[in-house]
Design a protein around this motif. Structure first.
Motif, PDB file in Angstrom:
ATOM      1  N   ARG A  86       0.841  -1.205   0.000  1.00 29.77           N
ATOM      2  CA  ARG A  86       0.000   0.000   0.000  1.00 29.77           C
ATOM      3  C   ARG A  86       0.880   1.261   0.000  1.00 29.77           C
ATOM      4  NH1 ARG A  86      -4.308   0.301  -1.891  1.00 29.77           N
ATOM      5  NH2 ARG A  86      -5.517  -0.893  -0.446  1.00 29.77           N
TER       6      ARG A  86
ATOM      7  N   LYS B 161      -7.195  10.186  -1.502  1.00 29.71           N
ATOM      8  CA  LYS B 161      -8.514   9.570  -1.327  1.00 29.71           C
ATOM      9  C   LYS B 161      -9.171   9.254  -2.667  1.00 29.71           C
ATOM     10  CE  LYS B 161     -11.129  11.692   1.814  1.00 29.71           C
ATOM     11  NZ  LYS B 161     -11.649  12.695   2.771  1.00 29.71           N
TER      12      LYS B 161
ATOM     13  N   GLU C  72      -9.264   4.053   0.582  1.00 28.12           N
ATOM     14  CA  GLU C  72      -8.988   3.652   1.959  1.00 28.12           C
ATOM     15  C   GLU C  72      -8.950   4.914   2.807  1.00 28.12           C
ATOM     16  OE1 GLU C  72      -5.397   1.265   4.152  1.00 28.12           O
ATOM     17  OE2 GLU C  72      -5.943   0.638   2.135  1.00 28.12           O
ATOM     18  N   ASP C  73      -9.159   4.783   4.092  1.00 28.96           N
ATOM     19  CA  ASP C  73      -9.159   5.921   5.002  1.00 28.96           C
ATOM     20  C   ASP C  73      -7.808   6.640   4.945  1.00 28.96           C
ATOM     21  OD1 ASP C  73     -10.162   7.575   7.151  1.00 28.96           O
ATOM     22  OD2 ASP C  73      -8.781   6.453   8.443  1.00 28.96           O
TER      23      ASP C  73
ATOM     24  N   ARG D 124      -5.489   6.452   8.015  1.00 23.00           N
ATOM     25  CA  ARG D 124      -4.818   5.154   8.141  1.00 23.00           C
ATOM     26  C   ARG D 124      -3.617   5.091   7.206  1.00 23.00           C
ATOM     27  NH1 ARG D 124      -3.449   0.467   7.143  1.00 23.00           N
ATOM     28  NH2 ARG D 124      -4.226  -1.598   7.077  1.00 23.00           N
TER      29      ARG D 124
END
Length: 190
Positions: free
Chosen positions: A75, A103, A108-109, A112
């Protein structure tokens, strides 16, 4: 191990089109079929033979690449590749917000991703993005490709002064001092 890489391999440190070419050549050299290679990823039609994976890892290592295995590391590399490609194009629109950009491309947040990036890389996502922009400025200064005002505009700075102060804060010198020093240097723009 090969079962983990049935559809795609995440590759760390692929940052330019030449990296894509080097990975393609490595795969061809090892007779590993692939569908497509893009920054940070190799798409495969089938699993890699177990005896070829260590050879591929070794060849990649010699080229400065690394096969990523954990989802978190993958990621982070995806975020870095996204930002590298964005800076390579160097056309940051007015009102650009890093959080919104991330985003938009990674579902994904953001907090995070930002926390994961900081804990993995040791710097914030925002600092990494600033470093990428300033590396682009260094490259342009070295090759004398454009005026500082155009650089500021292309990289989304509000003014030449903002770019210059950020450059000095991170490098310890003004853009013009950097240009003078690096132009006579044998090491290039880095």
């Amino acid at each position: 191990m090969a079962d983990n890489f049935v559809k795609e391999i995440q590759v760390k440190n692929m940052v330019c089109p030449r990296c894509v070419l080097a990975v393609e050549q490595s795969l061809q050299q090892l007779d590993i079929p692939f569908d497509k290679v893009v920054l940070g990823k190799v798409f495969l039609p089938q699993a890699i033979d177990k005896d070829k994976l260590p050879k591929l890892e070794q060849v990649f290592h010699q080229l400065g690449f690394e096969i990523l295995k954990s989802k978190e590391v993958q990621r982070i590399e995806e975020v870095k590749n996204l930002l590298n490609e964005f800076i390579r194009k160097a056309d940051i629109p007015e009102g650009f917000h890093l959080m919104d950009f991330i985003k938009q491309h990674i579902p994904e947040d953001y907090s995070r991703i930002s926390h994961l990036f900081s804990s993995t890389e040791g710097i914030t996502l925002e600092y990494f993005f600033i470093q990428l922009k300033l590396d682009k400025v260094k490259e342009w200064l070295f090759y004398e490709e454009m005026q500082l005002s155009e650089m500021a505009w292309k990289l989304g700075y509000s003014s030449v002064q903002h770019l210059s102060s950020q450059f000095k804060k991170h490098t310890g010198m003004t853009p013009s001092a950097y240009k003078k020093i690096k132009k006579g240097s044998a090491e290039g723009w880095k």
